[in-house]
Design a protein around this motif. Structure first.
Motif, mmCIF file in Angstrom:
data_model
loop_
_atom_site.group_PDB
_atom_site.id
_atom_site.type_symbol
_atom_site.label_atom_id
_atom_site.label_comp_id
_atom_site.label_asym_id
_atom_site.label_seq_id
_atom_site.Cartn_x
_atom_site.Cartn_y
_atom_site.Cartn_z
ATOM 1 N N ALA A 321 0.832 -1.202 0.000
ATOM 2 C CA ALA A 321 0.000 0.000 0.000
ATOM 3 C C ALA A 321 0.865 1.250 0.000
ATOM 4 O O ALA A 321 0.614 2.216 -0.721
ATOM 5 C CB ALA A 321 -0.934 -0.014 1.211
ATOM 6 N N LYS A 322 1.904 1.204 0.781
ATOM 7 C CA LYS A 322 2.763 2.364 0.887
ATOM 8 C C LYS A 322 3.611 2.528 -0.372
ATOM 9 O O LYS A 322 3.746 3.623 -0.929
ATOM 10 C CB LYS A 322 3.680 2.190 2.103
ATOM 11 N N VAL A 323 4.190 1.423 -0.800
ATOM 12 C CA VAL A 323 5.124 1.498 -1.925
ATOM 13 C C VAL A 323 4.406 1.902 -3.214
ATOM 14 O O VAL A 323 4.934 2.675 -4.007
ATOM 15 C CB VAL A 323 5.855 0.153 -2.099
ATOM 16 N N VAL A 324 3.203 1.388 -3.391
ATOM 17 C CA VAL A 324 2.448 1.743 -4.597
ATOM 18 C C VAL A 324 2.229 3.253 -4.656
ATOM 19 O O VAL A 324 2.434 3.888 -5.694
ATOM 20 C CB VAL A 324 1.101 0.991 -4.651
ATOM 21 N N ALA A 325 1.861 3.824 -3.526
ATOM 22 C CA ALA A 325 1.656 5.269 -3.491
ATOM 23 C C ALA A 325 2.961 6.008 -3.772
ATOM 24 O O ALA A 325 2.997 6.974 -4.541
ATOM 25 C CB ALA A 325 1.099 5.686 -2.134
ATOM 26 N N LEU A 326 4.020 5.513 -3.184
ATOM 27 C CA LEU A 326 5.323 6.157 -3.370
ATOM 28 C C LEU A 326 5.749 6.139 -4.830
ATOM 29 O O LEU A 326 6.169 7.158 -5.395
ATOM 30 C CB LEU A 326 6.372 5.445 -2.511
ATOM 31 N N VAL A 327 5.624 4.974 -5.456
ATOM 32 C CA VAL A 327 6.057 4.841 -6.843
ATOM 33 C C VAL A 327 5.194 5.708 -7.752
ATOM 34 O O VAL A 327 5.692 6.399 -8.645
ATOM 35 C CB VAL A 327 6.006 3.356 -7.278
ATOM 36 N N ASP A 328 3.902 5.688 -7.496
ATOM 37 C CA ASP A 328 2.989 6.491 -8.295
ATOM 38 C C ASP A 328 3.360 7.971 -8.211
ATOM 39 O O ASP A 328 3.511 8.655 -9.224
ATOM 40 C CB ASP A 328 1.559 6.272 -7.788
ATOM 41 N N TYR A 329 3.525 8.421 -7.010
ATOM 42 C CA TYR A 329 3.833 9.833 -6.786
ATOM 43 C C TYR A 329 5.161 10.215 -7.444
ATOM 44 O O TYR A 329 5.271 11.245 -8.114
ATOM 45 C CB TYR A 329 3.894 10.099 -5.276
ATOM 46 N N THR A 330 6.141 9.365 -7.263
ATOM 47 C CA THR A 330 7.458 9.660 -7.831
ATOM 48 C C THR A 330 7.398 9.720 -9.354
ATOM 49 O O THR A 330 7.980 10.614 -9.972
ATOM 50 C CB THR A 330 8.477 8.597 -7.403
ATOM 51 N N ALA A 331 6.682 8.780 -9.957
ATOM 52 C CA ALA A 331 6.578 8.770 -11.416
ATOM 53 C C ALA A 331 5.950 10.064 -11.914
ATOM 54 O O ALA A 331 6.413 10.670 -12.877
ATOM 55 C CB ALA A 331 5.760 7.568 -11.879
ATOM 56 N N LYS A 332 4.900 10.502 -11.225
ATOM 57 C CA LYS A 332 4.259 11.741 -11.658
ATOM 58 C C LYS A 332 5.182 12.934 -11.470
ATOM 59 O O LYS A 332 5.228 13.852 -12.294
ATOM 60 C CB LYS A 332 2.967 11.931 -10.879
ATOM 61 N N LEU A 333 5.909 12.896 -10.378
ATOM 62 C CA LEU A 333 6.841 13.984 -10.103
ATOM 63 C C LEU A 333 7.908 14.066 -11.181
ATOM 64 O O LEU A 333 8.231 15.146 -11.692
ATOM 65 C CB LEU A 333 7.493 13.729 -8.733
ATOM 66 N N VAL A 334 8.438 12.914 -11.551
ATOM 67 C CA VAL A 334 9.475 12.899 -12.580
ATOM 68 C C VAL A 334 8.892 13.395 -13.904
ATOM 69 O O VAL A 334 9.526 14.177 -14.613
ATOM 70 C CB VAL A 334 10.071 11.489 -12.729
ATOM 71 N N SER A 335 7.680 12.957 -14.223
ATOM 72 C CA SER A 335 7.052 13.418 -15.470
ATOM 73 C C SER A 335 6.930 14.946 -15.476
ATOM 74 O O SER A 335 7.287 15.606 -16.447
ATOM 75 C CB SER A 335 5.655 12.810 -15.613
ATOM 76 N N ARG A 336 6.439 15.484 -14.380
ATOM 77 C CA ARG A 336 6.286 16.946 -14.311
ATOM 78 C C ARG A 336 7.619 17.634 -14.462
ATOM 79 O O ARG A 336 7.768 18.635 -15.159
ATOM 80 C CB ARG A 336 5.673 17.328 -12.948
#
Lengths: 348, 348
Positions: A321-336
């Motif tokens: 649960a935690k890691v999925v959120a982390l990875v999702d957030y990081t991917a979006k951050l990198v995209s931005r």
DNA sequence: CATGAGCACTTCCCGTGGTGGAGTGCGAAC
DNA sequence: GTTCGCACTCCACCACGGGAAGTGCTCATG
């Protein structure tokens, strides 16, 4: 279908086993589940449920009189129905600062991202740098740098710049170099690197003039250098703190897997077309050496193009649960971040 | 002095212990020395010699009734008087092909060298890329690559080319960029990067014109990117096959040391002025985490300038004679290779 | 006086067996 | 369907003891 397979009772017990095992890494017995998670149910009831779950393939026993351990199927069931657990405020700000920070260049961005993925998850962070196969070439420059060498500069339509020195087969004047660069740009500009590779593999009749032939061989050299993608691995040793990798052989196997980047690159680039977060659990992984690990990945994008993927490698009993959120957030951050890096047009 | 300290008998026994221990990694007893190395001497005689050696600090016992183990002092004694054991023909040809091969670029050369050092020694290979501090700047180019970014190309007098994209603070025209590059080249060309850093740290009064000021800030950015040296580590897991690192904590410590490249870089760059092969044994290493390892290094050069160093990290009971020869040969090979890479002048 | 042989002593290593704990499965009772 | 109790199983831990390896010491010897 799965819903039909499991009653409400079994579901709760399964969840409790997974949660407890994720925390302790020890086989969990019926007694512990009753005490810690369902005081209203007696151990005997739990035992019955657990026996059912074992028969259905959700639990297994390391040895006949030990507690139960979740199987990959159990994790899959859990992952598919859980909700991601959002990042804490401090985690988010830290990520924003370290990864979203404005100063870093592309490679630093990737490296920081992998390090942050690792240190926030306490597992191992991985970032696969953009491949060039689907992006289009804008232009190629060749700068003389003394001797028979030149610096080849490749600019893509998305604004990425890669440069490498190459060795010319023979001495060339600056004017010749410039002309060759123009020829390459004209011949291949606008094509994706995949298409370019196709043309180079099947070149047809060689051009008449000397410069044209030279352009072909140099183009070959230049694009050959771009073929390999970079893989950033952050905190490889972090994952070794997990008790399941305390065994020497398991540890060595895992480290070997990390060192063989080529296969990891395959793993991270395959099936990286889908949006959203992907979770690969234990033996779902095609890579046999990683059957003891789970991998959580997401793609990052530039505009509408998927550029690469990033994620976390951890034990199967990962805090999904935690890691999925982390990875999702990081991917979006990198995209931005990539968007801002590339779009920064002259403001006047 | 050392010669005076040890009689011939003791010397022979010491050597036997070291040889046997490097092979077996087990404490060696008097009986074994007698049987395997000096059948003419009885175990009792050997025991006496070993007792002397222990008193002098050359041997130690893990526990009272175990065999003896060489100390760092013993290895030092051995290393200082041994002869290097030349590479076999197959090893030499393999090195020549993999490292001396003609096609590779600078970074591939470094990477191949580290991998070969590792696989030929069965330990871990390390190559420290050239620092820029002592080389002189030849020129700087700035290429516009869309948006507010530019590709900065730095060429040194020795012919090395480094390029990185940098973000400009504001949009600039191609002509302005060219002028700025000219200003930087004029201002800093011919200076070593160390000297350049000194000037940037203490800039004096800022220039009058806008472009001059811009040149300064951009120069700062460009040279900042060049400050870090690259460290190539090949076969880090190779060393884990050694029995002394079978312990989990030792293993983790070692891997942590490998992951913290900064300190390794220090280690490899410090005292890297001398010619020839240098051996650092166990606790001679300033880096505490590496007290269980020995490091063999040599510098590689370009012309008369020392550019960087390379070597092998292994257990203290390293096969020094072999590794010293390997490192020496590799360093010379890399030097020759660099020479050819850079000197390749137009043949006409 | 250096060397070698014998011997008593120490320490570790490893296999053995016993014990306690944790957990299960099953039958019986509610 | 749920709970209880009981017998059973298997593992983990520990203590014990024999055996091996190696030492230090003493004493005889050329």
């Amino acid at each position: 279908m799965v819903e039909a397979e499991l009653g409400e009772r079994s579901r709760q017990v399964l969840e409790a086993v997974i949660v407890d095992y994720t925390l302790t890494a020890e086989p969990v017995g019926s007694r512990a589940v009753s005490r810690k998670y369902h005081p209203d149910l007696s151990p005997a009831t739990i035992r019955n449920a657990m026996a059912d779950l074992e028969e259905l393939g959700y639990l297994s026993q390391p040895h006949p009189s030990a507690g139960r351990v979740p199987t990959d199927k159990a994790y899959r069931f859990y992952v598919d129905r859980m909700k991601a657990q959002p990042l804490s405020r401090t985690e988010a700000t830290r990520l924003n600062r370290q990864v979203g920070g404005a100063r870093s260049e592309l490679d630093e961005l990737m490296e920081h991202a992998s390090l942050q993925l690792s240190s926030l998850s306490r597992y191992t962070g991985v970032v696969l740098a953009p491949p060039l196969s689907h992006t289009r070439l804008e232009r190629v420059d060749l700068l003389p740098v003394g001797g028979e060498r030149a610096l080849a500069v490749v600019v893509t339509e998305t604004g990425w710049v890669t440069s490498r020195t190459i060795t010319l087969g023979e001495p060339l004047r600056q004017l010749e170099l410039r002309e060759i660069a123009r020829l390459i740009t004209e011949g291949f500009g606008g094509l994706t690197f995949q298409e370019i590779q196709g043309r180079l593999d099947d070149p047809g009749p060689p051009p008449e003039e000397r410069l044209g032939r030279l352009a072909l061989t140099l183009a070959e050299k230049v694009f050959a250098l771009l073929r390999d993608r970079n893989l950033y691995i952050g905190g490889a040793i972090n994952i070794l703190d997990q008790p399941e990798f305390a065994d020497l052989d398991t540890m060595r196997m895992l480290l070997k897997a990390f060192e063989e980047k080529r296969r990891l690159i395959e793993l991270f680039s395959s099936r990286a077309e889908a949006e959203g977060v992907r979770v690969v659990i234990g033996s779902e992984n095609p890579y046999e050496e990683m059957h003891e690990t789970s991998v959580v990945t997401a793609v990052y994008k530039y505009g509408n193009h998927i550029l690469g993927s990033l994620g976390v490698v951890g034990p199967r009993r990962m805090r999904y649960a935690k890691v999925v959120a982390l990875v999702d957030y990081t991917a979006k951050l990198v995209s931005r971040r990539l968007d801002r890096l590339a779009r920064a047009e002259p403001s006047a």
